[in-house]
Design a protein around this motif. Structure first.
Motif, short mmCIF file in Angstrom:
data_model
loop_
_atom_site.label_atom_id
_atom_site.label_comp_id
_atom_site.label_asym_id
_atom_site.label_seq_id
_atom_site.Cartn_x
_atom_site.Cartn_y
_atom_site.Cartn_z
N UNK A 165 0.83 -1.21 0.00
CA UNK A 165 0.00 0.00 0.00
C UNK A 165 0.87 1.26 0.00
N UNK A 166 0.49 2.26 -0.79
CA UNK A 166 1.21 3.55 -0.75
C UNK A 166 1.16 4.21 0.63
N UNK A 167 0.14 3.87 1.43
CA UNK A 167 0.03 4.44 2.77
C UNK A 167 1.20 4.05 3.66
N UNK A 168 1.87 2.96 3.33
CA UNK A 168 3.01 2.49 4.13
C UNK A 168 4.26 3.32 3.86
N UNK A 169 4.28 3.99 2.72
CA UNK A 169 5.47 4.70 2.26
C UNK A 169 5.54 6.10 2.86
N UNK A 170 6.15 6.20 4.03
CA UNK A 170 6.30 7.51 4.68
C UNK A 170 7.20 7.37 5.90
N UNK A 171 7.41 8.48 6.58
CA UNK A 171 8.17 8.46 7.83
C UNK A 171 7.18 8.28 8.98
N UNK A 172 7.47 7.30 9.85
CA UNK A 172 6.57 6.95 10.95
C UNK A 172 7.21 7.26 12.29
N UNK A 173 6.38 7.73 13.21
CA UNK A 173 6.81 7.97 14.58
C UNK A 173 6.36 6.80 15.44
N UNK A 174 7.29 6.20 16.15
CA UNK A 174 6.96 5.06 17.01
C UNK A 174 6.25 5.54 18.28
N UNK A 187 11.95 7.11 15.01
CA UNK A 187 11.24 7.08 13.74
C UNK A 187 11.67 5.90 12.88
N UNK A 188 10.77 5.55 11.97
CA UNK A 188 11.05 4.55 10.95
C UNK A 188 10.55 5.10 9.61
N UNK A 189 11.41 5.06 8.62
CA UNK A 189 11.05 5.56 7.29
C UNK A 189 11.04 4.42 6.29
N UNK A 190 9.94 4.32 5.55
CA UNK A 190 9.81 3.34 4.48
C UNK A 190 9.73 4.11 3.17
N UNK A 191 10.72 3.91 2.33
CA UNK A 191 10.80 4.65 1.06
C UNK A 191 11.14 3.66 -0.05
N UNK A 192 10.11 3.23 -0.77
CA UNK A 192 10.32 2.22 -1.80
C UNK A 192 10.81 0.92 -1.17
N UNK A 193 11.97 0.47 -1.60
CA UNK A 193 12.53 -0.77 -1.05
C UNK A 193 13.56 -0.54 0.03
N UNK A 201 17.18 -3.21 3.33
CA UNK A 201 16.34 -3.40 2.15
C UNK A 201 15.02 -4.05 2.54
N UNK A 202 13.99 -3.78 1.75
CA UNK A 202 12.65 -4.31 1.98
C UNK A 202 12.17 -5.07 0.75
N UNK A 203 11.33 -6.06 0.99
CA UNK A 203 10.67 -6.76 -0.11
C UNK A 203 9.36 -7.32 0.40
N UNK A 204 8.32 -7.28 -0.44
CA UNK A 204 7.03 -7.84 -0.07
C UNK A 204 7.10 -9.36 -0.16
N UNK A 250 4.50 -7.98 9.79
CA UNK A 250 3.15 -8.00 9.22
C UNK A 250 2.44 -6.71 9.61
N UNK A 251 2.00 -5.96 8.61
CA UNK A 251 1.22 -4.76 8.89
C UNK A 251 -0.24 -5.18 9.00
N UNK A 252 -0.68 -5.44 10.22
CA UNK A 252 -2.01 -6.02 10.45
C UNK A 252 -3.11 -4.96 10.44
N UNK A 253 -2.71 -3.71 10.66
CA UNK A 253 -3.68 -2.60 10.58
C UNK A 253 -2.97 -1.41 9.94
N UNK A 254 -3.70 -0.74 8.99
CA UNK A 254 -3.10 0.41 8.31
C UNK A 254 -4.19 1.35 7.82
N UNK A 255 -4.07 2.63 8.18
CA UNK A 255 -4.87 3.67 7.55
C UNK A 255 -3.96 4.88 7.36
N UNK A 256 -4.51 6.03 7.01
CA UNK A 256 -3.65 7.16 6.68
C UNK A 256 -3.05 7.84 7.90
N UNK A 257 -3.41 7.39 9.12
CA UNK A 257 -2.87 8.03 10.31
C UNK A 257 -2.49 7.04 11.42
#
Length: 213
Positions: A93-102, A123-129, A148-151, A188-195
């Motif tokens: 999901x594109x929603x995963x691609x951002x900088x996250x605050x723990x 923080x954790x940042x997901x940017x592409x792979x 590196x990341x991979x689905x 596993x991202x078990x829950x995800x929304x825009x916030x």
């Protein structure tokens, strides 16, 4: 001439009949939607319940501190999972691609920095792979890892595999050092929304994050 008029009359009759049947179909559909208790009202109720659970979860996390009251946190997460707007395929999901605050985690290594009041916002940042984790120190410097990341090809589409490839320890005036990166696994991202985002991982830990403002 009569045959021509008869043909036109038949055409108009069929056109009118088709229009009437179509109108009737829309009226029936509209009636069903208005009287169906599982239509839009259910979606509104789901959204309301989702927001209530998020507020409860944040409250429990604030009260529990790092890693505390895991049982109650897991109960709330289990109830939230079916309400996730993204559902399956959260790993792409594109929603995963951002900088996250723990906000909260059960990871002992991270909670060590928090319990001893050594770390600022983590923080954790997901940017592409690419995955970047950063633990800034309150007195300057930081500990950062990058990988590196991979689905993964799991059925639900919620798993992301990672492998760290470099790590940096910045001690401010005492120097900046490259250290051997340690760690690979999956989350596993078990829950995800825009916030809001909830992960469980290969070490049986939980991470709860929100986007950096």
């Amino acid at each position: 001439e009569r045959r021509k008029m008869a043909t036109i009359s038949l055409f108009l009759f069929l056109l009118f009949q088709g229009f009437w049947e179509l109108t009737l179909s829309f009226n029936v559909l509209d009636s069903l939607l208005k009287n169906n208790p599982f239509s839009l009202k259910q979606n509104d109720e789901s959204v309301k319940r989702r927001e209530e659970l998020k507020a409860q979860l944040l409250s429990v996390c604030d009260e529990a501190g790092g890693g505390g009251d895991r049982e109650r946190v897991e109960e709330l997460i289990e109830e939230m999972i079916p309400l996730s707007p993204v559902g399956s395929a959260s790993s792409t999901s594109p929603l995963l691609q951002k900088e996250w605050l723990l906000l909260w985690t059960t990871e002992k290594e991270i909670n060590f920095f928090r319990d001893w009041n050594l770390a600022a916002d983590i923080t954790q940042t997901i940017d592409g792979g690419v995955l970047k984790n950063c633990i800034p120190f309150k007195n300057g410097g930081y500990l950062g890892v990058e990988g590196s990341l991979s689905s993964s090809s799991d059925e639900e589409g919620i798993r992301t595999s990672f492998e760290f490839t470099e790590a940096t320890l910045d001690l401010g005036k005492f120097g900046c050092y490259k250290i051997p990166p340690i760690g690979k696994g999956w989350f596993d991202t078990v829950y995800l929304d825009d916030e809001f985002r909830i992960d469980t991982n290969s070490r049986n830990d939980i991470l709860i994050c929100r986007p950096v403002d």
